[in-house]
Scaffold this motif. Structure first.
Motif, mmCIF file in Angstrom:
data_model
loop_
_atom_site.group_PDB
_atom_site.id
_atom_site.type_symbol
_atom_site.label_atom_id
_atom_site.label_comp_id
_atom_site.label_asym_id
_atom_site.label_seq_id
_atom_site.Cartn_x
_atom_site.Cartn_y
_atom_site.Cartn_z
ATOM 1 N N LEU A 120 2.563 -4.103 15.798
ATOM 2 C CA LEU A 120 3.951 -4.543 15.896
ATOM 3 C C LEU A 120 4.033 -6.059 15.802
ATOM 4 C CD1 LEU A 120 5.275 -2.235 18.766
ATOM 5 C CD2 LEU A 120 5.432 -1.884 16.296
ATOM 6 N N ASP A 121 5.073 -6.524 15.111
ATOM 7 C CA ASP A 121 5.284 -7.964 14.916
ATOM 8 C C ASP A 121 4.099 -8.623 14.211
ATOM 9 O OD1 ASP A 121 7.862 -8.209 15.926
ATOM 10 O OD2 ASP A 121 7.153 -8.393 17.986
ATOM 11 N N THR A 122 3.485 -7.901 13.305
ATOM 12 C CA THR A 122 2.399 -8.454 12.494
ATOM 13 C C THR A 122 2.662 -8.140 11.026
ATOM 14 O OG1 THR A 122 1.005 -6.479 12.652
ATOM 15 C CG2 THR A 122 0.738 -8.159 14.370
ATOM 16 N N VAL A 123 1.950 -8.836 10.178
ATOM 17 C CA VAL A 123 2.084 -8.609 8.739
ATOM 18 C C VAL A 123 1.576 -7.225 8.352
ATOM 19 C CG1 VAL A 123 1.345 -9.431 6.467
ATOM 20 C CG2 VAL A 123 1.918 -11.078 8.271
ATOM 21 N N TRP A 124 0.596 -6.718 9.093
ATOM 22 C CA TRP A 124 -0.060 -5.461 8.713
ATOM 23 C C TRP A 124 0.856 -4.262 8.803
ATOM 24 C CZ3 TRP A 124 -3.948 -6.934 6.150
ATOM 25 C CH2 TRP A 124 -4.689 -8.050 6.535
ATOM 26 N N VAL A 125 1.905 -4.327 9.593
ATOM 27 C CA VAL A 125 2.801 -3.180 9.709
ATOM 28 C C VAL A 125 3.565 -2.947 8.408
ATOM 29 C CG1 VAL A 125 4.865 -4.391 10.538
ATOM 30 C CG2 VAL A 125 4.385 -2.053 11.324
ATOM 31 N N PHE A 126 3.658 -3.955 7.560
ATOM 32 C CA PHE A 126 4.301 -3.808 6.254
ATOM 33 C C PHE A 126 3.340 -3.278 5.186
ATOM 34 C CE2 PHE A 126 7.193 -6.835 8.211
ATOM 35 C CZ PHE A 126 8.423 -6.382 7.783
ATOM 36 N N ILE A 127 2.046 -3.399 5.412
ATOM 37 C CA ILE A 127 1.076 -3.125 4.349
ATOM 38 C C ILE A 127 0.268 -1.862 4.607
ATOM 39 C CG2 ILE A 127 -0.948 -4.054 3.153
ATOM 40 C CD1 ILE A 127 0.137 -6.840 3.639
ATOM 41 N N GLY A 149 0.654 -8.335 -1.748
ATOM 42 C CA GLY A 149 -0.494 -7.825 -0.988
ATOM 43 C C GLY A 149 -0.457 -6.316 -0.820
ATOM 44 N N GLY A 150 0.721 -5.789 -0.483
ATOM 45 C CA GLY A 150 0.842 -4.347 -0.305
ATOM 46 C C GLY A 150 0.626 -3.586 -1.598
ATOM 47 N N THR A 151 1.170 -4.095 -2.706
ATOM 48 C CA THR A 151 0.994 -3.421 -3.993
ATOM 49 C C THR A 151 -0.461 -3.432 -4.423
ATOM 50 O OG1 THR A 151 3.241 -4.056 -4.655
ATOM 51 C CG2 THR A 151 1.720 -3.399 -6.397
ATOM 52 N N ALA A 152 -1.149 -4.543 -4.210
ATOM 53 C CA ALA A 152 -2.573 -4.605 -4.564
ATOM 54 C C ALA A 152 -3.373 -3.574 -3.770
ATOM 55 C CB ALA A 152 -3.111 -6.011 -4.306
ATOM 56 N N LEU A 153 -3.104 -3.481 -2.474
ATOM 57 C CA LEU A 153 -3.804 -2.489 -1.656
ATOM 58 C C LEU A 153 -3.442 -1.074 -2.095
ATOM 59 C CD1 LEU A 153 -5.581 -1.767 0.792
ATOM 60 C CD2 LEU A 153 -3.503 -1.871 2.202
ATOM 61 N N ASN A 154 -2.182 -0.833 -2.397
ATOM 62 C CA ASN A 154 -1.747 0.498 -2.829
ATOM 63 C C ASN A 154 -2.476 0.946 -4.083
ATOM 64 O OD1 ASN A 154 1.593 -0.427 -1.893
ATOM 65 N ND2 ASN A 154 0.126 0.772 -0.705
ATOM 66 N N VAL A 155 -2.551 0.065 -5.083
ATOM 67 C CA VAL A 155 -3.205 0.422 -6.347
ATOM 68 C C VAL A 155 -4.698 0.638 -6.141
ATOM 69 C CG1 VAL A 155 -3.718 -0.379 -8.680
ATOM 70 C CG2 VAL A 155 -1.449 -0.758 -7.708
ATOM 71 N N VAL A 156 -5.330 -0.220 -5.346
ATOM 72 C CA VAL A 156 -6.771 -0.105 -5.104
ATOM 73 C C VAL A 156 -7.103 1.204 -4.394
ATOM 74 C CG1 VAL A 156 -8.684 -1.089 -3.774
ATOM 75 C CG2 VAL A 156 -7.216 -2.578 -5.130
ATOM 76 N N VAL A 157 -6.208 1.687 -3.541
ATOM 77 C CA VAL A 157 -6.462 2.932 -2.807
ATOM 78 C C VAL A 157 -6.022 4.154 -3.606
ATOM 79 C CG1 VAL A 157 -5.872 4.236 -0.736
ATOM 80 C CG2 VAL A 157 -6.332 1.791 -0.568
ATOM 81 N N THR A 158 -4.861 4.079 -4.255
ATOM 82 C CA THR A 158 -4.281 5.260 -4.898
ATOM 83 C C THR A 158 -5.049 5.681 -6.145
ATOM 84 O OG1 THR A 158 -2.085 4.655 -4.073
ATOM 85 C CG2 THR A 158 -2.182 6.205 -5.915
#
Length: 319
Positions: free
Chosen positions: A163-170, A109-118
């Motif tokens: 905090l304590d959510t998935v979004w803090v990693f992404i 999920g994080g990589t997909a968001l990174n590529v779409v934004v970068t």
């Protein structure tokens, strides 16, 4: 290359060394110094290969060897005995599978968001007609040298209820400035401006030019950026260490660290184990954890290696 003309007598004049066409089938004369250089290159390459491969080979052999032989330092090239207790202690811990699932979700999920934004941001910053690009690039670059720090970030994430959510990693790592600069350099140096002019003549706007022309020509740099981001997310343990308290959504690295410290290995293994036994299997657990955490990357890398090499060279500065 200039072509040789035939004289009136029918004899071709002698060509210079620069005019003689190169024939790869003809063996060139090699001097003694050429052989010495070749031997030195081969020896150096083998030495570097050994330095890189042997630690990985030793870890694999030690992870399958008898723990007492590993503790005594008897394992060097081949395994001594055969024991899978280290892997058993790691995989019987349910937290490993929970951490694996969480890390896969965060990485994909994080990589997909990174590529779409970068990639779109780098393309916009590469266009000379985009007037604010230098100011925006300066603001991006400024964050590479001056950051808020852990405490301000913690306060910010708490106010955003991350905090304590998935979004803090992404979300906080949606853009890596280093990767953004690499992609921007690629678009500036490797995509000819004539393509944009031709697309305008065909009636394409910037969106059509980006999606129908630029993206198909950018597979190499996209593969490089994807690999960079995926490795970054896969190895991320600091986020879980600082911003997470719920172990149900902790990444794999935090669970492996917990097992390595021995806090959960004994209670989650199939049988009871005292402190002496835990110390005996400490090395096997450590080597097993190394292989478990790096195996997905070792599997993925060979499939994108050609894109990785090509993308790094294309995005490099050309003189």
């Amino acid at each position: 290359m200039a072509s040789a003309t035939v004289s009136p007598q029918g004899i071709a004049p002698k060509m210079s060394s620069e005019e003689i066409p190169f024939n790869p089938k003809v063996r060139q004369h090699r001097t003694f110094s050429d052989w010495v250089v070749d031997i030195m290159i081969v020896v150096l390459t083998v030495a570097i290969l050994f330095v890189v491969i042997y630690p990985i080979w030793f870890i694999i052999m030690a992870s399958f060897s008898d723990p007492s032989a590993v503790a005594k330092g008897q394992v060097s090239v081949w395994p001594v005995g055969f024991n899978l207790k280290g892997y058993s202690m790691v995989f019987t811990n349910e937290g490993v599978w929970t951490g694996y699932l969480n890390t896969i979700i965060y990485s994909l999920g994080g990589t997909a968001l990174n590529v779409v934004v970068t990639i779109p941001a780098a393309f916009a910053l590469s266009r000379r007609e985009f007037k604010p690009r230098r100011v925006l690039l300066f603001l991006f670059t400024f964050t590479m040298f001056f950051a808020g720090g852990i405490i301000p970030n913690y306060i910010l994430f708490r106010q955003l209820h991350m905090l304590d959510t998935v979004w803090v990693f992404i979300l906080p790592t949606a853009v890596n400035v280093f990767n953004l600069i690499i992609a921007r350099s690629f678009f500036e140096t490797s995509i000819p401006e004539e393509l944009h002019e031709a697309s305008e003549l065909d009636g394409l706007n910037y969106y059509g030019y980006f999606f129908r022309i630029v993206i198909p020509l950018s597979s190499a740099i996209i593969a490089v950026i994807t690999l960079y981001y995926f490795v970054q997310h896969w190895n991320d343990y600091f986020t879980g260490l600082v911003y997470m308290r719920n172990w149900d959504i902790q990444p794999l690295q935090m669970w492996l660290q917990r097992i390595l410290l021995g806090t959960q290995a004994a209670t989650n293994s199939s049988g009871s184990m005292d402190l002496g036994q835990m110390q005996l299997f400490a090395d096997q657990i450590k080597y097993g954890i190394i292989l478990i955490s790096t195996l997905p990357l070792l599997i993925i890398y060979p499939f994108i290696q050609k894109y990785f090499n090509k993308g790094v060279m294309i995005g490099a500065v050309k003189g």
